[in-house]
Every structure is written in structure tokens, then in C-alpha cells.
Design a protein around this motif. Structure first.
Motif, PDB file in Angstrom:
ATOM      1  N   LEU A  18       0.822  -1.216   0.000  1.00  0.00           N
ATOM      2  CA  LEU A  18       0.000   0.000   0.000  1.00  0.00           C
ATOM      3  C   LEU A  18       0.854   1.264   0.000  1.00  0.00           C
ATOM      4  CD1 LEU A  18      -2.709  -1.119   2.598  1.00  0.00           C
ATOM      5  CD2 LEU A  18      -2.907  -1.078   0.101  1.00  0.00           C
ATOM      6  N   ALA A  19       2.138   1.105   0.244  1.00  0.00           N
ATOM      7  CA  ALA A  19       3.048   2.251   0.224  1.00  0.00           C
ATOM      8  C   ALA A  19       4.454   1.746  -0.011  1.00  0.00           C
ATOM      9  CB  ALA A  19       2.978   3.034   1.538  1.00  0.00           C
ATOM     10  N   LYS A  20       5.285   2.593  -0.546  1.00  0.00           N
ATOM     11  CA  LYS A  20       6.679   2.257  -0.762  1.00  0.00           C
ATOM     12  C   LYS A  20       7.465   2.686   0.471  1.00  0.00           C
ATOM     13  CE  LYS A  20      10.610   2.900  -3.869  1.00  0.00           C
ATOM     14  NZ  LYS A  20      11.122   3.611  -5.069  1.00  0.00           N
ATOM     15  N   LEU A  21       8.077   1.703   1.155  1.00  0.00           N
ATOM     16  CA  LEU A  21       8.776   1.967   2.400  1.00  0.00           C
ATOM     17  C   LEU A  21      10.193   1.433   2.289  1.00  0.00           C
ATOM     18  CD1 LEU A  21       5.864   0.893   4.782  1.00  0.00           C
ATOM     19  CD2 LEU A  21       6.637   3.225   4.365  1.00  0.00           C
ATOM     20  N   ASP A  22      11.097   2.315   1.914  1.00  0.00           N
ATOM     21  CA  ASP A  22      12.487   1.908   1.741  1.00  0.00           C
ATOM     22  C   ASP A  22      13.155   1.552   3.067  1.00  0.00           C
ATOM     23  OD1 ASP A  22      12.248   2.332  -0.977  1.00  0.00           O
ATOM     24  OD2 ASP A  22      12.902   4.429  -0.842  1.00  0.00           O
ATOM     25  N   GLN A  23      12.580   2.044   4.184  1.00  0.00           N
ATOM     26  CA  GLN A  23      13.175   1.751   5.490  1.00  0.00           C
ATOM     27  C   GLN A  23      13.116   0.261   5.822  1.00  0.00           C
ATOM     28  OE1 GLN A  23      10.736   3.906   4.847  1.00  0.00           O
ATOM     29  NE2 GLN A  23      10.874   5.790   6.107  1.00  0.00           N
ATOM     30  N   LEU A  24      12.079  -0.421   5.302  1.00  0.00           N
ATOM     31  CA  LEU A  24      11.916  -1.856   5.536  1.00  0.00           C
ATOM     32  C   LEU A  24      12.474  -2.608   4.334  1.00  0.00           C
ATOM     33  CD1 LEU A  24       8.317  -1.925   7.076  1.00  0.00           C
ATOM     34  CD2 LEU A  24      10.498  -1.879   8.271  1.00  0.00           C
ATOM     35  N   THR A  25      13.647  -3.198   4.492  1.00  0.00           N
ATOM     36  CA  THR A  25      14.313  -3.854   3.363  1.00  0.00           C
ATOM     37  C   THR A  25      13.940  -5.317   3.258  1.00  0.00           C
ATOM     38  OG1 THR A  25      16.245  -4.360   4.748  1.00  0.00           O
ATOM     39  CG2 THR A  25      16.263  -2.270   3.532  1.00  0.00           C
TER      40      THR A  25
ATOM     41  N   SER B  79      11.434  -9.079  11.729  1.00  0.00           N
ATOM     42  CA  SER B  79      12.068  -8.080  10.861  1.00  0.00           C
ATOM     43  C   SER B  79      13.215  -7.407  11.614  1.00  0.00           C
ATOM     44  CB  SER B  79      11.038  -7.039  10.409  1.00  0.00           C
ATOM     45  OG  SER B  79       9.964  -7.635   9.720  1.00  0.00           O
ATOM     46  N   TRP B  80      14.027  -8.226  12.285  1.00  0.00           N
ATOM     47  CA  TRP B  80      15.021  -7.719  13.222  1.00  0.00           C
ATOM     48  C   TRP B  80      15.967  -6.696  12.614  1.00  0.00           C
ATOM     49  CZ3 TRP B  80      15.333  -7.397  18.191  1.00  0.00           C
ATOM     50  CH2 TRP B  80      16.553  -7.094  18.805  1.00  0.00           C
ATOM     51  N   GLN B  81      16.435  -6.979  11.422  1.00  0.00           N
ATOM     52  CA  GLN B  81      17.418  -6.084  10.803  1.00  0.00           C
ATOM     53  C   GLN B  81      16.867  -4.672  10.627  1.00  0.00           C
ATOM     54  OE1 GLN B  81      19.261  -7.613   7.228  1.00  0.00           O
ATOM     55  NE2 GLN B  81      19.885  -5.574   6.536  1.00  0.00           N
ATOM     56  N   ASP B  82      15.596  -4.558  10.299  1.00  0.00           N
ATOM     57  CA  ASP B  82      14.989  -3.249  10.044  1.00  0.00           C
ATOM     58  C   ASP B  82      14.352  -2.630  11.292  1.00  0.00           C
ATOM     59  OD1 ASP B  82      15.589  -3.341   7.294  1.00  0.00           O
ATOM     60  OD2 ASP B  82      13.819  -4.578   6.912  1.00  0.00           O
ATOM     61  N   ALA B  83      13.871  -3.455  12.219  1.00  0.00           N
ATOM     62  CA  ALA B  83      13.012  -2.940  13.294  1.00  0.00           C
ATOM     63  C   ALA B  83      13.570  -3.148  14.697  1.00  0.00           C
ATOM     64  CB  ALA B  83      11.628  -3.603  13.202  1.00  0.00           C
ATOM     65  N   LYS B  84      14.838  -3.575  14.831  1.00  0.00           N
ATOM     66  CA  LYS B  84      15.366  -3.955  16.135  1.00  0.00           C
ATOM     67  C   LYS B  84      15.305  -2.828  17.172  1.00  0.00           C
ATOM     68  CE  LYS B  84      20.029  -3.165  14.343  1.00  0.00           C
ATOM     69  NZ  LYS B  84      21.336  -3.825  14.027  1.00  0.00           N
TER      70      LYS B  84
END
Length: 345
Positions: A9-16, A66-71
Motif C-alpha cells: 500500500l506504500a513504498k517503504l524503503d526503510q523496511l528492506t 524483521s530484526w534487521q529493520d526494526a530492532k
């Protein structure tokens, strides 16, 4: 963000990392639970911590996935978890003390006796004048009162004042009281306490953040004695109890009377000081109580100074009071409060 990415629903580059749709639904559910907890908290609902606790668990689960992105979200979850623990402890303390109140009220012996002038006949003249002045004649016995106290406390004579709010119930047919207080004594968390007088015995609890016990005393003769003295000192709030069979009176001088309470093998004495113009206005009550409960504790004078009255349901009730201990000959005022939401039953 995880929900938006999972359903594109959106482009989120923060979440790889890729996020599946089922996991995306968990992200959304976590958000909704946090929002629900926030709404409950804003409306001061005691069980706000339940959706918050579930939200923290789900939040940490999707963070791990999603540890790498959200730790770094773990830091916020730890902070929220600490607040949830305090909220749960507060709920537990409130529930336990509410059950104690329920038991106290259930045990009270109620009366519908109408107080007459003849019932005051054997009392000392200054006590008769006081009871007539506050308006007990012509009304039924007070079985129960409840009220809130808005005030401030301090622990030491040179300490700073901390805002406090308390609620109290008193029963008179079967003498007892329940008092629960919250004090803004620490920057982030409150100190809570509960005093209980029931069956002639006292019980005292104080906790930091409703979690860490500071005082937890029962089955202590000095606490029993002190709580009974407190019941006597607070008699002006429920003056019809002056005629209860467990209380007797003696005139000390024209402006002072002594109330003696005998109940369940215990005895307490308090002095009632009236103004000098003979109107019957009670200006001060005092008694020798235990401030502490250890072996070295000795009774010291406790004074309740009445500053203002209000007529409530035809009775003249003290509504602004200072409470002091007399330490080394000097009064230490440690609690000053105003009575609000006063109710008679």
C-alpha cells in the motif's frame, strides 16, 4: 509500516526485508491494540494495561521477524513494558483493597435510631452543646460515610510538600475505616497506601508504584492502638457516633472533653477542644498515638486542627484540617487536606 509493506500500500524503503501478508496483519493488529490501550489510558480505565501488554508481545514478535529493520523498536517496547507492569500492579492493588472495603461495609451493623435531645442527657455539658451545634438531634444515626481528601503531605519537618489524593469510608455501627491514598512523592511514579481498621485491629500498607512494598504491617498492637486512636480523632466527621455504646465521655474543663473508646479488648482516648465563646464549635482534637510500630516506638501527641466547616445534609462537618505530630515539643504538620464529595448513609 509492516502492514503497508505487506499489502504493497506504500513504498517503504526503510523496511528492506520482505513481509508476508499474515505477518502484515499482525503488524496492523499490534497498532490497533496500542491505540486501544492509549484510549483506555486517556479515559483512566484501570484495565488499560491488558491491551498494552498484548500489544507489546505482538510488537516484539514482528520486530524479531524483521530484526534487521526494526530492532530499535525493542527499546520502546521495554519502556512500555515497564509502564505496563506498574499499571498491572496498580490494578492489582486497587482490586485487593476494594475487596477489603467490600468486606468492611458488609460487616457493618446498621441502625435507624432517631437521635433525640433526651439521648444527650447524660453527656458532659460541653459535649451536648457541641452535638447540638453540629445538628445531630432529630436525625438518624450515621451508619457509613465516604469522602475524598485532596491535600499534601511531607515526611520530614524540613521536607517538601507532595500532592496527595485519598478516599475513605468509615462505618460506625461496627467501628472501622478504610483509607486509600496516592501521593506524588517521586518524579515518575506515585506512592500508594492503604490503612484499614477492622474488628478492632489495624492494617497498614505502603507501596512505591503499587509494586514495591515499603510498609506492610498487621497483627501489631501499636498499629491496632494507633488506628483506633485515629477513629476517635476523626469522630467530628461522623458525630452521631459520639453516642455509640463503645464510646464514653468525661468533661476535663468547660472547653475540653475526653472521649474514651473500648472495643474488642482495646482502649483509646482522645481530647476534644472547643472554642472559648461557648458556641460548641470544635476547634481541635488530639490524642497520643504511635507514629511508628517498632519496639522502640512511643506514643506521641497527634493533633487535628480544624480550619473550616461546611453544612452537609444538615450536619456541620469539618472540611479543612491540618494533621500534626508534636516532635520535641514542636508541632510538625505533615498532612493538610480538604474534604470533598462527602456522603452520609
Amino acid at each position: 509500516m509492516g502492514f503497508l509493506k505487506a499489502f504493497e500500500l506504500a513504498k517503504l524503503d526503510q523496511l528492506t526485508q520482505s513481509i508476508s501478508k499474515p505477518v502484515g496483519v499482525v503488524w496492523l493488529l499490534t497498532l490497533l491494540l496500542f491505540l486501544l490501550a492509549a484510549i483506555f489510558f486517556l479515559f483512566q480505565m484501570e484495565n488499560w494495561w491488558i491491551p498494552a501488554a498484548v500489544a507489546v508481545v505482538l510488537s516484539q514478535l514482528v520486530i524479531i521477524l524483521s530484526w534487521q529493520d526494526a530492532k530499535f523498536g525493542t527499546i520502546m517496547n521495554v519502556i512500555i513494558l515497564l509502564v505496563v507492569i506498574v499499571g498491572m500492579a496498580t490494578w492489582k492493588f486497587t482490586s485487593e483493597t476494594a475487596k477489603e472495603l467490600e468486606n468492611l461495609l458488609a460487616e457493618n451493623e446498621t441502625s435507624t435510631a432517631l437521635i433525640t435531645e433526651e439521648m444527650l442527657h447524660d453527656l458532659p455539658s460541653n459535649v451536648r452543646t457541641w452535638l447540638n451545634h453540629v445538628g445531630v438531634v432529630g436525625r438518624e444515626d450515621i451508619d457509613t460515610i465516604s469522602f475524598r481528601q485532596i491535600g499534601e503531605m511531607k515526611l520530614e519537618p524540613d521536607g517538601k510538600w507532595s500532592a496527595s489524593e485519598a478516599e475513605q469510608y468509615v462505618t460506625t455501627g461496627t467501628p472501622g475505616f478504610w483509607w486509600r491514598v496516592s501521593v506524588d512523592m517521586l518524579p515518575v511514579v506515585d506512592v500508594v497506601g492503604r490503612d484499614l481498621f477492622r474488628g478492632g485491629t489495624g492494617d497498614m500498607k505502603i507501596k512505591v508504584a503499587s509494586l514495591f512494598p515499603v510498609v506492610n504491617v498487621s497483627n501489631n498492637e501499636k498499629v491496632d492502638q494507633s488506628t483506633m486512636q485515629r477513629f476517635l480523632l476523626e469522630l467530628p466527621l461522623f458525630p452521631t457516633a459520639a453516642l455509640q455504646p463503645y464510646i464514653s465521655w468525661k468533661e476535663v474543663d468547660p472547653f475540653t472533653a475526653e472521649a474514651q473508646m473500648r472495643y474488642e479488648g482495646m482502649e483509646a482516648i482522645a481530647s476534644f477542644h472547643f472554642d472559648k465563646n461557648g458556641s460548641g464549635e470544635l476547634v481541635r482534637v488530639s490524642a497520643f498515638r504511635y507514629k511508628d510500630h517498632d519496639e522502640k516506638a512511643e506514643p506521641i501527641e497527634c493533633i487535628g486542627q480544624i480550619h473550616e466547616y461546611e453544612e452537609i445534609n444538615g450536619l456541620r462537618i469539618p472540611v479543612k484540617v491540618d494533621i500534626s505530630w508534636v516532635l520535641e515539643g514542636e508541632p510538625f504538620t505533615w498532612y493538610r487536606f480538604e474534604v470533598v464529595d462527602f456522603r452520609l448513609q
